[in-house]
Design a protein around this motif. Sequence first.
Motif, PDB file in Angstrom:
ATOM      1  N   LYS A   1       0.826  -1.077  -0.030  1.00 44.81           N
ATOM      2  CA  LYS A   1      -0.150  -0.065   0.102  1.00 44.81           C
ATOM      3  C   LYS A   1       0.819   1.265  -0.093  1.00 44.81           C
ATOM      4  O   LYS A   1       0.515   2.282  -0.830  1.00 44.81           O
ATOM      5  N   GLU A   2       1.914   1.102   0.877  1.00 45.10           N
ATOM      6  CA  GLU A   2       2.743   2.328   0.971  1.00 45.10           C
ATOM      7  C   GLU A   2       3.555   2.530  -0.253  1.00 45.10           C
ATOM      8  O   GLU A   2       3.798   3.918  -0.667  1.00 45.10           O
ATOM      9  N   LEU A   3       4.031   1.616  -1.051  1.00 45.57           N
ATOM     10  CA  LEU A   3       4.967   1.853  -2.186  1.00 45.57           C
ATOM     11  C   LEU A   3       4.089   2.074  -3.334  1.00 45.57           C
ATOM     12  O   LEU A   3       4.473   2.395  -4.318  1.00 45.57           O
ATOM     13  N   GLY A   4       2.967   1.283  -3.384  1.00 44.84           N
ATOM     14  CA  GLY A   4       1.919   1.255  -4.652  1.00 44.84           C
ATOM     15  C   GLY A   4       2.829   0.451  -5.746  1.00 44.84           C
ATOM     16  O   GLY A   4       2.569   0.669  -6.884  1.00 44.84           O
ATOM     17  N   VAL A   5       3.437  -0.718  -5.465  1.00 42.79           N
ATOM     18  CA  VAL A   5       4.061  -1.618  -6.213  1.00 42.79           C
ATOM     19  C   VAL A   5       3.555  -3.032  -5.943  1.00 42.79           C
ATOM     20  O   VAL A   5       3.118  -3.447  -4.604  1.00 42.79           O
ATOM     21  N   PRO A   6       3.581  -3.924  -6.781  1.00 46.14           N
ATOM     22  CA  PRO A   6       3.360  -5.350  -6.622  1.00 46.14           C
ATOM     23  C   PRO A   6       4.343  -5.918  -5.609  1.00 46.14           C
ATOM     24  O   PRO A   6       5.424  -5.564  -5.430  1.00 46.14           O
ATOM     25  N   VAL A   7       4.117  -7.059  -4.851  1.00 51.12           N
ATOM     26  CA  VAL A   7       4.736  -8.019  -3.979  1.00 51.12           C
ATOM     27  C   VAL A   7       5.022  -9.386  -4.360  1.00 51.12           C
ATOM     28  O   VAL A   7       3.942  -9.970  -5.024  1.00 51.12           O
ATOM     29  N   VAL A   8       6.307  -9.791  -4.019  1.00 49.87           N
ATOM     30  CA  VAL A   8       6.354 -11.306  -4.115  1.00 49.87           C
ATOM     31  C   VAL A   8       6.861 -11.953  -2.995  1.00 49.87           C
ATOM     32  O   VAL A   8       7.577 -11.310  -2.439  1.00 49.87           O
ATOM     33  N   THR A   9       6.578 -13.028  -2.545  1.00 44.30           N
ATOM     34  CA  THR A   9       7.069 -13.645  -1.505  1.00 44.30           C
ATOM     35  C   THR A   9       6.885 -15.053  -1.473  1.00 44.30           C
ATOM     36  O   THR A   9       6.167 -15.624  -2.334  1.00 44.30           O
ATOM     37  N   ASP A  10       7.686 -16.106  -0.745  1.00 43.07           N
ATOM     38  CA  ASP A  10       7.749 -17.515  -0.794  1.00 43.07           C
ATOM     39  C   ASP A  10       6.648 -18.070  -0.039  1.00 43.07           C
ATOM     40  O   ASP A  10       6.219 -17.574   1.127  1.00 43.07           O
ATOM     41  N   ILE A  11       6.262 -19.179  -0.718  1.00 45.77           N
ATOM     42  CA  ILE A  11       5.545 -20.182   0.023  1.00 45.77           C
ATOM     43  C   ILE A  11       5.956 -21.437   0.269  1.00 45.77           C
ATOM     44  O   ILE A  11       7.170 -21.910  -0.614  1.00 45.77           O
ATOM     45  N   HIS A  12       5.651 -22.263   1.325  1.00 48.43           N
ATOM     46  CA  HIS A  12       6.269 -23.429   1.409  1.00 48.43           C
ATOM     47  C   HIS A  12       5.517 -24.894   1.555  1.00 48.43           C
ATOM     48  O   HIS A  12       5.854 -25.768   1.678  1.00 48.43           O
ATOM     49  N   THR A  13       4.176 -24.437   1.934  1.00 41.30           N
ATOM     50  CA  THR A  13       3.317 -25.543   2.473  1.00 41.30           C
ATOM     51  C   THR A  13       1.864 -25.277   1.443  1.00 41.30           C
ATOM     52  O   THR A  13       1.630 -24.155   1.055  1.00 41.30           O
ATOM     53  N   GLU A  14       1.215 -26.636   1.440  1.00 41.16           N
ATOM     54  CA  GLU A  14      -0.203 -26.626   0.664  1.00 41.16           C
ATOM     55  C   GLU A  14      -1.158 -25.616   1.206  1.00 41.16           C
ATOM     56  O   GLU A  14      -2.105 -25.160   0.661  1.00 41.16           O
ATOM     57  N   LEU A  15      -1.180 -25.090   2.354  1.00 39.07           N
ATOM     58  CA  LEU A  15      -1.965 -24.219   3.143  1.00 39.07           C
ATOM     59  C   LEU A  15      -1.783 -22.870   2.995  1.00 39.07           C
ATOM     60  O   LEU A  15      -2.650 -21.888   3.302  1.00 39.07           O
ATOM     61  N   GLN A  16      -0.569 -22.619   2.573  1.00 37.91           N
ATOM     62  CA  GLN A  16      -0.208 -20.992   2.438  1.00 37.91           C
ATOM     63  C   GLN A  16      -0.715 -20.146   1.314  1.00 37.91           C
ATOM     64  O   GLN A  16      -1.001 -19.077   1.182  1.00 37.91           O
ATOM     65  N   PRO A  17      -0.796 -21.075   0.071  1.00 39.05           N
ATOM     66  CA  PRO A  17      -1.015 -20.153  -1.281  1.00 39.05           C
ATOM     67  C   PRO A  17      -2.335 -19.444  -1.207  1.00 39.05           C
ATOM     68  O   PRO A  17      -2.392 -18.194  -1.260  1.00 39.05           O
ATOM     69  N   GLU A  18      -3.635 -20.064  -0.420  1.00 41.31           N
ATOM     70  CA  GLU A  18      -4.640 -19.193  -0.544  1.00 41.31           C
ATOM     71  C   GLU A  18      -4.645 -17.949   0.495  1.00 41.31           C
ATOM     72  O   GLU A  18      -5.031 -16.979  -0.128  1.00 41.31           O
ATOM     73  N   PRO A  19      -4.219 -18.029   1.541  1.00 40.88           N
ATOM     74  CA  PRO A  19      -4.144 -16.825   2.487  1.00 40.88           C
ATOM     75  C   PRO A  19      -3.197 -15.763   1.855  1.00 40.88           C
ATOM     76  O   PRO A  19      -3.410 -14.345   1.914  1.00 40.88           O
ATOM     77  N   VAL A  20      -1.954 -16.314   1.351  1.00 40.99           N
ATOM     78  CA  VAL A  20      -0.839 -15.150   0.834  1.00 40.99           C
ATOM     79  C   VAL A  20      -1.391 -14.733  -0.371  1.00 40.99           C
ATOM     80  O   VAL A  20      -1.039 -13.311  -0.762  1.00 40.99           O
ATOM     81  N   SER A  21      -2.066 -15.463  -1.316  1.00 39.24           N
ATOM     82  CA  SER A  21      -2.473 -14.688  -2.557  1.00 39.24           C
ATOM     83  C   SER A  21      -3.419 -13.887  -2.427  1.00 39.24           C
ATOM     84  O   SER A  21      -3.615 -12.906  -3.253  1.00 39.24           O
ATOM     85  N   LYS A  22      -4.003 -13.533  -1.268  1.00 33.84           N
ATOM     86  CA  LYS A  22      -5.020 -12.516  -0.961  1.00 33.84           C
ATOM     87  C   LYS A  22      -4.311 -11.110  -0.719  1.00 33.84           C
ATOM     88  O   LYS A  22      -4.733 -10.137  -0.813  1.00 33.84           O
ATOM     89  N   VAL A  23      -3.028 -11.448  -0.706  1.00 35.80           N
ATOM     90  CA  VAL A  23      -1.866 -10.095  -0.159  1.00 35.80           C
ATOM     91  C   VAL A  23      -1.112  -9.812  -1.289  1.00 35.80           C
ATOM     92  O   VAL A  23      -1.144  -8.657  -1.485  1.00 35.80           O
ATOM     93  N   VAL A  24      -0.317 -10.833  -1.833  1.00 35.30           N
ATOM     94  CA  VAL A  24       0.667 -10.504  -2.644  1.00 35.30           C
ATOM     95  C   VAL A  24       0.308 -10.827  -4.221  1.00 35.30           C
ATOM     96  O   VAL A  24      -0.929 -11.391  -4.315  1.00 35.30           O
TER      97      VAL A  24
END
Length: 275
Positions: free
Chosen positions: A84-107
């Motif tokens: 929000k502050e930078l106004g740019v897209p974001v990328v981050t690592d995921i490690h387990t099958e439970l993480q993609p759904e919540p992480v994809s809502k942010v990054v």
Amino acid sequence: MNTVKIGNFEMGAGNPLVLMAGPCVLEDYERCLFIGRTIRDITSRLGIPYIFKASFDKANRSSFHGFRGPGLEKGLEMLANIKKELGVPVVTDIHTELQPEPVSKVVDVLQIPAFLCRQTDLLNAAAKTGAVVNVKKGQFMAPKDMRNVVDKILEGGNSNIILTERGASFGYNNLVVDMRSFPIMRSFGYPVVFDATHSVQLPGGSGTSSGGNRELAEYLARAAVGAGVDGLFMEVHDNPEEALCDGPNSIYLDKLEDILKDCLSIYNIVRKKLY
């Protein structure tokens, strides 16, 4: 070549060279914001689309006691605020099958770490979110073997794919980059990125942590751009000696602009020949 839409820009097929950059892991929020803001301003001047990168968890540290990051909940909160502050897209690592759904809502981009690039369930879970999926080629993988990784993501109904080269194991505690990997992986039809800083890492080379040769990263970055990549991935820090993860291979923030200028000059020559 298929293009991938990230934020308000397109990647691949002769579109502008993209930069994914930031600290290895989320540290102090204000420091991460400072690094990201400085990189954003540099890339804005140069006309390079920018994606902020940082991990909320580094699950493959050499030592049990290595700093891993703030974790999922706090990490996503930090990434959302930085985005929000930078106004740019974001990328981050995921490690387990439970993480993609919540992480994809942010990054904007879900990144599959190199050691996990063959994990079918993880790839499938990431694909099903519909988010852009960036897969780092395992240090144990031949470039042609990444075709199977692409197919796994396509089976999940997702063609928003990026492939990233980060070097191949070359004996103990060393990596080497095979420049043939770029045209080979690009032949699959998706954008290819070069991870310039992990490629100069010395995995486990310092005993309980990895070493690195950051002074070599700029040479490999220029060579990779000459070989036809669509983007660069770099770990950047204002003071790598204080970095809580991967300091030895992180690029100094005040050196970044000169490196990018060289890479951009090469890219503008190469893309005329490729497209």
